[in-house]
Design an enzyme around this catalytic site. Structure first.
Site, PDB file in Angstrom:
ATOM      1  CE  LYS A   1      12.834  -8.208  10.244  1.00  0.00           C
ATOM      2  NZ  LYS A   1      13.886  -7.685   9.347  1.00  0.00           N
TER       3      LYS A   1
ATOM      4  CD  GLU B   1       1.825   3.869   9.727  1.00  0.00           C
ATOM      5  OE1 GLU B   1       1.386   4.168   8.611  1.00  0.00           O
ATOM      6  OE2 GLU B   1       1.444   4.410  10.770  1.00  0.00           O
TER       7      GLU B   1
ATOM      8  CB  CYS C   1       5.615   4.962   2.391  1.00  0.00           C
ATOM      9  SG  CYS C   1       5.801   6.046   3.817  1.00  0.00           S
TER      10      CYS C   1
ATOM     11  CD  GLU D   1       5.223   1.726  -2.204  1.00  0.00           C
ATOM     12  OE1 GLU D   1       5.305   0.520  -1.876  1.00  0.00           O
ATOM     13  OE2 GLU D   1       5.145   2.647  -1.387  1.00  0.00           O
TER      14      GLU D   1
END
Ligand code: NAD
Length: 486
Positions: free
Chosen positions: A184, A258, A294, A393
């Site tokens: 997906k 992750e 990331c 983040e």
């Protein structure tokens, strides 16, 4: 500068080895990050399409003479054919990714165009040498045979920032293991997945071995809990990862996560700050893909003894960047993926100012780039590690420079984070750098560099995730181990 192509409008879904008619008329419209204009659309997979994709993957997996039963060399040949077909489409793939998420084309060519192909080839090569059965003496006499068997149907869910790489990190070892996959992609970056489907078809992967269901969070959530899925491999935000982990926990379904990061780039007091020497590597470790990566070290830890020098070096580094259309080969910093994400990044910049950080450079929107979702590369100094811009983040080109007293203080600040994904240490003494690196709570870290290595495991600790991708052990994360006593 070349636009990727004329608009891409895909009318069907790649399920069970063919281009299937979608169950609904819903579509995902994709905009150019640099121009803000429509560049294409794909069908939005409905629940019936996800059911069909999982059923196809199940059939392909359960087939008594199917993919999982092939000789390793035969599966490796198929993966090599897939890599060859991806190579034929690499340039187009990179351009589509770049146009969708704003990744500079120079980066996209290497990473989104090249890395997934290398990953598929790597797992094909490992597969040729793999040993799936081993017999040892049983403790009471006789033998114990240990077999590695493919885990089954894998739901692979990818984010938009490196859509092709992060999908390949999942399907390449999964397919090598003999699993079948339902991928997906993220709705922001779905146009490139058509090219992957074309490659799978042209490579002659058996029907149902790789299926693609474009959709958003609900589609992902529906796939994750699907009764016929045996493992979930996810890359994305920590919030979504937590939600997925809860479902997988209840179902006792193996899951790899992750997730996000807020890593530290630690500049030790002996670092060489000559940008002609370290500039490119420092950029890669802190601002790659417009900050939409990331593992970046977006908390810059600087020794008080050289604080102003470090601030000056980052100001100078940002001054060398070419901000512009992602498809322009000269661009080194492109736009944010969407207007909504640009607004989020700007919200963090406002929060930095409001909490008392000193704006060194940037902070606004670059002049003359009004159509896309651009943010100026931004450096804040005098940031305290408790500020929101140092805790959360941002996923944009915003760096926070935090002072430290000595190495022990730098290690303390680096570890004072909910995350633990990447990081780097900058020093002229590699042993000292290694000593610091060993003490950082993180899944990966660099000394005077930060580059992901396909041959080595990648992943996070704490809120950055569970499990590892890449490296030689990734195939085993898509296998169950069975022991037969004789
Ligand atoms: P996101 O979590 O919003 O979405 C990621 C993917 O998951 C998308 O395909 C989305 O549709 C799907 N999704 C969202 N909620 C879901 C749910 N509850 N169940 C199933 N699927 C769901 O993340 P994003 O904004 O697309 O990506 C950015 C995030 O990804 C950042 O936090 C970044 O740090 C993280 N990321 C991590 C890594 C890593 O390797 N650790 C790599 C790249 C990006």
């Amino acid at each position: 500068m070349t636009r990727a192509a004329e608009a891409v409008h895909v009318s069907s879904l790649f399920i069970d080895g063919t281009w299937a008619t979608p169950s609904t008329t819903d579509r995902i419209e994709v905009l150019s990050a640099s121009a803000g204009a429509p560049i294409g659309s794909v069908p939005h997979a409905g629940r019936a399409d996800v059911d069909a994709a999982v059923a196809a993957a199940r059939r392909a997996f359960d087939d008594p003479t199917g993919w999982r039963t092939w000789e390793p060399a035969e599966r490796a040949d198929a993966l090599d054919r897939l890599a060859a077909e991806m190579t034929a489409r690499a340039e187009q793939t990179a351009a589509r990714v770049s146009e969708q998420n704003g990744m500079p084309i120079s980066t996209a060519g290497q990473l989104e165009g090249g890395f997934p192909i290398a990953t598929v080839s790597y797992y094909a090569a490992l597969l040729r040498e793999s040993i799936t059965e081993e017999t040892n003496p049983h403790m009471l006499g006789g033998t114990s045979t240990t077999r590695k068997e493919p885990i089954g149907v894998v739901a692979a869910i990818a984010p938009w920032n490196f859509p092709q790489c992060l999908a390949a990190f999942k399907y390449a070892p999964a397919l090598a293991a003999g699993c079948t996959v339902v991928l997906k992609p993220s709705p922001e970056t779905v146009l490139d997945s058509e090219l992957l489907a074309q490659a799978a078809e042209a490579a002659g992967l058996p029907a149902g071995v790789l299926n693609i269901v474009p959709g958003g969070r609900d589609t992902g959530a529906y796939l994750v809990q699907h009764p016929d899925v045996n493992k979930v491999a996810f890359t994305g935000s920590t919030g979504a990862g937590r939600a997925i982990a809860e479902v997988c926990g209840r179902l006792l379904r193996p899951v790899t996560l992750e997730l996000g990061g807020k890593s530290a780039a630690i500049v030790l007091d002996d670092a060489d700050l000559d940008l002609t020497v370290i500039g490119e590597k420092l950029f890669g470790a802190t601002m790659l893909n417009n900050g939409q990566t990331c593992f970046l070290g977006t908390r810059i830890l600087a020794p008080r003894s050289r604080y102003d020098e470090v601030v000056g070096a980052f100001e100078a580094l940002v001054g060398t960047l070419v901000v512009g259309d992602a498809l322009d080969p000269a661009t080194t910093l492109g736009p944010m993926v969407s207007a909504q994400h640009r607004d989020r990044v700007e919200g963090y910049i406002a929060s930095g100012k409001q909490q008392g950080a000193r704006l060194v450079t940037g902070g606004g929107r670059p002049a003359g780039l009004d159509n896309g979702w651009f943010v100026e590369p931004t450096v804040f100094a005098d940031v305290d590690n408790s500020f929101t811009i140092a805790r959360e983040e941002i996923f944009g080109p915003v760096l926070s420079i935090i002072p430290f007293d000595d190495d022990a203080d730098a290690i303390r600040i680096a570890n004072d984070s909910p995350y633990g994904l990447g990081g780097s240490v900058w020093t002229t003494d590699e042993d000292r750098g290694m000593n610091v690196a060993r003490q950082i709570q993180t899944g990966t870290i660099g000394v005077n560099t930060y580059l992901i290595d396909m041959f080595a495991p990648f992943g996070g600790v704490k809120d950055s995730g569970l499990g590892r991708e890449l490296g030689p052990n990734a195939i085993s994360t898509y296998q169950n181990i069975k022991t037969i006593f004789r």
